[in-house]
Design a protein around this motif. Structure first.
Motif, PDB file in Angstrom:
ATOM      1  N   TRP A  42      -7.636   7.221  -4.662  1.00  0.00           N
ATOM      2  CA  TRP A  42      -7.003   6.386  -5.698  1.00  0.00           C
ATOM      3  C   TRP A  42      -7.629   6.589  -7.076  1.00  0.00           C
ATOM      4  O   TRP A  42      -6.927   6.690  -8.090  1.00  0.00           O
ATOM      5  CB  TRP A  42      -7.069   4.904  -5.276  1.00  0.00           C
TER       6      TRP A  42
ATOM      7  N   GLN B  58       0.834  -1.217   0.000  1.00  0.00           N
ATOM      8  CA  GLN B  58       0.000   0.000   0.000  1.00  0.00           C
ATOM      9  C   GLN B  58       0.858   1.252   0.000  1.00  0.00           C
ATOM     10  O   GLN B  58       0.469   2.282  -0.569  1.00  0.00           O
ATOM     11  CB  GLN B  58      -1.021   0.011   1.140  1.00  0.00           C
TER      12      GLN B  58
ATOM     13  N   TRP C 276      -1.138   0.626 -11.041  1.00  0.00           N
ATOM     14  CA  TRP C 276      -0.886  -0.236  -9.889  1.00  0.00           C
ATOM     15  C   TRP C 276       0.228  -1.236 -10.188  1.00  0.00           C
ATOM     16  O   TRP C 276       0.201  -1.815 -11.268  1.00  0.00           O
ATOM     17  CB  TRP C 276      -2.190  -0.995  -9.567  1.00  0.00           C
TER      18      TRP C 276
ATOM     19  N   LEU D 202       1.608   2.538  -3.382  1.00  0.00           N
ATOM     20  CA  LEU D 202       0.534   3.372  -3.943  1.00  0.00           C
ATOM     21  C   LEU D 202       0.548   4.762  -3.317  1.00  0.00           C
ATOM     22  O   LEU D 202       0.356   5.767  -4.007  1.00  0.00           O
ATOM     23  CB  LEU D 202      -0.839   2.733  -3.699  1.00  0.00           C
TER      24      LEU D 202
ATOM     25  N   ILE E  67      -9.242  -0.778  -6.108  1.00  0.00           N
ATOM     26  CA  ILE E  67      -8.437  -1.421  -5.063  1.00  0.00           C
ATOM     27  C   ILE E  67      -9.297  -1.583  -3.817  1.00  0.00           C
ATOM     28  O   ILE E  67     -10.293  -0.889  -3.651  1.00  0.00           O
ATOM     29  CB  ILE E  67      -7.161  -0.603  -4.723  1.00  0.00           C
TER      30      ILE E  67
ATOM     31  N   HIS F   8      -6.967   5.434  -0.161  1.00  0.00           N
ATOM     32  CA  HIS F   8      -7.974   4.589  -0.811  1.00  0.00           C
ATOM     33  C   HIS F   8      -9.033   5.485  -1.454  1.00  0.00           C
ATOM     34  O   HIS F   8      -9.454   5.268  -2.590  1.00  0.00           O
ATOM     35  CB  HIS F   8      -8.602   3.665   0.249  1.00  0.00           C
TER      36      HIS F   8
ATOM     37  N   GLY G 179      -5.278  -1.701  -0.337  1.00  0.00           N
ATOM     38  CA  GLY G 179      -4.471  -1.341  -1.500  1.00  0.00           C
ATOM     39  C   GLY G 179      -4.293  -2.481  -2.495  1.00  0.00           C
ATOM     40  O   GLY G 179      -3.592  -2.327  -3.498  1.00  0.00           O
TER      41      GLY G 179
ATOM     42  N   PHE H 186      -4.335   3.821   5.522  1.00  0.00           N
ATOM     43  CA  PHE H 186      -4.464   3.871   4.058  1.00  0.00           C
ATOM     44  C   PHE H 186      -5.765   4.533   3.599  1.00  0.00           C
ATOM     45  O   PHE H 186      -5.900   4.921   2.441  1.00  0.00           O
ATOM     46  CB  PHE H 186      -4.360   2.453   3.489  1.00  0.00           C
TER      47      PHE H 186
ATOM     48  N   TRP I 281      -0.162   8.818   6.159  1.00  0.00           N
ATOM     49  CA  TRP I 281      -0.391   7.368   6.252  1.00  0.00           C
ATOM     50  C   TRP I 281      -0.156   6.883   7.690  1.00  0.00           C
ATOM     51  O   TRP I 281      -0.933   6.092   8.233  1.00  0.00           O
ATOM     52  CB  TRP I 281       0.528   6.643   5.263  1.00  0.00           C
TER      53      TRP I 281
END
Ligand code: BTN
Length: 258
Positions: free
Chosen positions: A202, A90, A117, A93, A229, A199, A233, A195, A190
């Protein structure tokens, strides 16, 4: 390996609200990530230390691939306090989005720069950069490669440089400190919130959600519709039979899809 202290041409300091993070700029090094890992092993690194180079002779990408490090491009690594291995996917990302957001702010048609990704930066569907995460002792080393001025001729249609759409300074060194800052800020968010904020955003960055993709996982290749996702992630893939979430792998574009 080149010894950073013997090959040291510049040493910028960058202040932010939390203190001063050294930024080492080398003329040439085998790999900025290897050089920074060397400093981590020697006990000479701390959170936020960054090491950049104007040229790399053995730049590395994911899966041990060669990273073509052309003059004028951005090659930099940042040491962060370690995160457990289970979070690396994660974080790839998180950092991909942080770098993408920073670069988008400097580009024409910013929406054409996206994250594939888990760690590729694509410009108009071609690779313009990537992130390499590695653990070293108490540190996580984040390697950032961006084709700012040049893209490798051997990659032909697969790679691209950002130069034509860049509105800011195209001098790589102008971007070391702000990129490092973007990484540190994203890592801070983070660390505090997990996350979930990433998320949520994204979809703003993701390449080809909703398209048919192939995902390579070791020797297996899975084909399906890229369904975003999950909260950790992992890439979600709707296949004929199932909806799978894949924590580690690589998206391969289908013919005519890239
Ligand atoms: C990938 O897309 O596979 C990741 C590429 C990461 C390349 C960067 S360049 C700076 C740092 N030093 C390396 O040797 N690799 C990373």
């Amino acid at each position: 390996m080149a010894k950073p202290d013997q090959n040291h041409v510049d040493d910028y300091s960058f202040s932010d609200t939390k203190g001063v993070f050294p930024l080492i700029v080398l003329e040439e090094v085998e790999s900025t990530s290897d050089a920074l890992k060397h400093l981590c092993r020697a006990g000479d690194a701390r959170h936020g230390l960054a090491l950049a180079a104007r040229s790399q002779t053995r730049g590395r990408g994911r899966h041990g691939r060669e990273w073509f490090s052309l003059p004028g491009n951005i090659m930099m690594s940042v040491a962060l306090q370690k995160a457990e291995l289970e979070f690396h996917a994660q974080l790839s990302l998180v950092f991909g989005m942080a770098v993408c957001r920073y670069l988008r702010g400097l580009m024409q048609s910013p929406e054409q720069l996206v994250v594939k990704w888990p760690n590729d930066l694509l410009w108009q569907g071609r690779k313009a950069g990537g992130i390499l995460l590695e653990a070293e002792g108490d540190f996580l080393v984040v390697g950032i490669g961006i084709n700012l001025l040049e893209s490798p001729a051997v990659m032909k249609d697969e790679a691209v440089s950002l130069q034509s759409s860049f509105m800011a300074s195209a001098v790589a060194a102008a971007h070391y400190a702000p990129l490092r800052q973007a990484i540190l800020e994203a890592y801070g968010i983070w660390g505090k919130h997990g996350f979930s904020p990433f998320h949520e955003t994204w979809a703003e960055f993701a390449f080809r959600v909703g398209s048919e993709v192939r995902v390579r996982q070791g020797d297996d290749v899975l084909t399906g519709c890229y369904d975003g996702i999950n909260a950790d992630g992992a890439l979600c893939l709707k296949t004929d039979k199932d909806r799978l979430c894949i924590a580690a792998g690589e998206v391969v574009l289908l013919e005519g899809n890239g």
